[in-house]
Motif scaffolding. Sequence first.
Motif, PDB file in Angstrom:
ATOM      1  N   VAL A   1      39.355  32.029  43.645  1.00 38.85           N
ATOM      2  CA  VAL A   1      37.657  32.809  42.626  1.00 38.85           C
ATOM      3  C   VAL A   1      38.778  34.061  42.301  1.00 38.85           C
ATOM      4  O   VAL A   1      38.906  34.434  43.469  1.00 38.85           O
ATOM      5  N   GLU A   2      38.676  34.807  41.881  1.00 38.26           N
ATOM      6  CA  GLU A   2      39.474  36.078  41.541  1.00 38.26           C
ATOM      7  C   GLU A   2      38.006  37.132  40.795  1.00 38.26           C
ATOM      8  O   GLU A   2      37.435  36.590  39.748  1.00 38.26           O
ATOM      9  N   ASP A   3      37.794  38.169  41.399  1.00 39.25           N
ATOM     10  CA  ASP A   3      37.203  39.240  40.833  1.00 39.25           C
ATOM     11  C   ASP A   3      38.280  41.004  41.040  1.00 39.25           C
ATOM     12  O   ASP A   3      38.402  41.157  42.226  1.00 39.25           O
ATOM     13  N   SER A   4      37.110  41.538  39.611  1.00 43.45           N
ATOM     14  CA  SER A   4      37.208  42.891  39.499  1.00 43.45           C
ATOM     15  C   SER A   4      36.394  43.333  40.061  1.00 43.45           C
ATOM     16  O   SER A   4      35.602  43.160  39.326  1.00 43.45           O
ATOM     17  N   GLY A   5      36.058  44.024  41.670  1.00 39.94           N
ATOM     18  CA  GLY A   5      35.135  44.518  41.644  1.00 39.94           C
ATOM     19  C   GLY A   5      34.864  45.292  43.010  1.00 39.94           C
ATOM     20  O   GLY A   5      35.818  45.980  43.176  1.00 39.94           O
ATOM     21  N   PRO A   6      33.656  45.500  43.239  1.00 40.59           N
ATOM     22  CA  PRO A   6      34.349  46.195  44.643  1.00 40.59           C
ATOM     23  C   PRO A   6      33.857  46.658  46.153  1.00 40.59           C
ATOM     24  O   PRO A   6      35.089  46.643  46.893  1.00 40.59           O
ATOM     25  N   GLY A   7      34.984  45.197  46.563  1.00 43.11           N
ATOM     26  CA  GLY A   7      35.198  45.039  47.022  1.00 43.11           C
ATOM     27  C   GLY A   7      34.014  44.212  48.287  1.00 43.11           C
ATOM     28  O   GLY A   7      32.494  44.890  48.551  1.00 43.11           O
ATOM     29  N   ILE A   8      35.057  44.104  49.667  1.00 43.18           N
ATOM     30  CA  ILE A   8      34.145  43.812  50.306  1.00 43.18           C
ATOM     31  C   ILE A   8      34.594  44.511  51.458  1.00 43.18           C
ATOM     32  O   ILE A   8      36.231  44.037  52.207  1.00 43.18           O
TER      33      ILE A   8
ATOM     34  N   GLU B   1      39.995  43.822  48.862  1.00 44.27           N
ATOM     35  CA  GLU B   1      40.554  45.497  48.837  1.00 44.27           C
ATOM     36  C   GLU B   1      39.150  45.785  47.964  1.00 44.27           C
ATOM     37  O   GLU B   1      39.085  45.784  47.174  1.00 44.27           O
ATOM     38  N   VAL B   2      39.003  46.990  49.420  1.00 45.16           N
ATOM     39  CA  VAL B   2      37.920  47.710  48.657  1.00 45.16           C
ATOM     40  C   VAL B   2      38.516  48.638  47.662  1.00 45.16           C
ATOM     41  O   VAL B   2      39.294  49.015  47.272  1.00 45.16           O
ATOM     42  N   GLY B   3      37.476  48.989  46.094  1.00 47.75           N
ATOM     43  CA  GLY B   3      37.023  49.708  44.902  1.00 47.75           C
ATOM     44  C   GLY B   3      37.774  48.574  44.204  1.00 47.75           C
ATOM     45  O   GLY B   3      38.234  49.296  42.920  1.00 47.75           O
ATOM     46  N   ARG B   4      38.300  47.485  44.348  1.00 51.25           N
ATOM     47  CA  ARG B   4      39.176  46.476  43.698  1.00 51.25           C
ATOM     48  C   ARG B   4      38.917  45.249  43.344  1.00 51.25           C
ATOM     49  O   ARG B   4      38.253  45.173  42.093  1.00 51.25           O
ATOM     50  N   GLY B   5      38.823  44.852  44.451  1.00 54.91           N
ATOM     51  CA  GLY B   5      38.317  43.346  44.315  1.00 54.91           C
ATOM     52  C   GLY B   5      38.128  42.330  45.280  1.00 54.91           C
ATOM     53  O   GLY B   5      39.013  42.581  46.433  1.00 54.91           O
ATOM     54  N   THR B   6      37.974  41.004  44.646  1.00 56.39           N
ATOM     55  CA  THR B   6      37.934  39.851  46.005  1.00 56.39           C
ATOM     56  C   THR B   6      38.722  38.809  45.458  1.00 56.39           C
ATOM     57  O   THR B   6      38.517  37.960  44.712  1.00 56.39           O
ATOM     58  N   ARG B   7      39.364  37.881  46.516  1.00 59.96           N
ATOM     59  CA  ARG B   7      40.425  36.867  46.050  1.00 59.96           C
ATOM     60  C   ARG B   7      39.514  35.716  47.227  1.00 59.96           C
ATOM     61  O   ARG B   7      39.628  35.916  48.188  1.00 59.96           O
TER      62      ARG B   7
END
Lengths: 115, 147
Positions: free
Chosen positions: B78-85, B129-135
């Motif tokens: 699962v990969e997203d572009s998003g705010p990250g955690i 990664e904050v500002g980039r996304g979560t995997r």
Amino acid sequence: MLTLKGMMTALDGELLTPEMNLETECAKFFASDLMSDVLAFIQPGSILMTGLVNTHVVRTARLVEVAAIVIVQGKRPERKVIDEAREHNVPIIATGCSMFEACSRVSGSFLKGRR
Amino acid sequence: MTKDTVFRQEFPVKGGDFSRAGEVSWEIKNLLKELGLSTPVVLRAAIASYEAELNIIMYAWEGRLVLSVTPGRVHVVVEDSGPGIEDIELAMTEGYSTATLEMRELGFGAGMGLANIKKNTDAFLITSEVGRGTRLELTFLTNGQRP
């Protein structure tokens, strides 16, 4: 044994999805308005009792394979929600009972059926 | 993708689109059923995929689920572009949530998502990664044995 039909009678309920098999045995129950909790804790084949009426209830229910949805407190889902449930063969029973009253009645009938 | 991959499919998910929530995981569930996997494994993979799909819709801008199946394993990346955690440990805590009122009104955002994904997998990896996304990398053993 408590069937869906027996449970519906105990709840003075109404089947919103016609032409479904009501002879299914109800042996597991889960009451919650939180689909997050349903996803985390429900067992497949359970009856889901809820006060939520949006389309996500049906989508969550079909994914975790609930036997039927009971909607409490006299609420009515929109037509599209009922249609989606029919499409996936998930019975929806509506009851005027509150969540507490519904759980209490179902629990009574379930225990009576086991005696 | 390894050479013994028997099946691979990518599913895009659009952030914020609640109307289509659950479609991808429903498709994944049916595909795994068609491949003849046992019901408990199919259910665990479906539930984890549903939670992950919802997380993209609720928190990210866009993302995707990539399903691949080998003879012994089901993988969902699962990969997203998003705010990250920012704090993964905190985000994994049952009950911790940054969900909005809208999400909660729909019945989600109770702070169970990531913990429930982990619970349903046989191996779970999360990087963010904050500002980039979560995997996320989710693995399910098809023989149904829990390690």
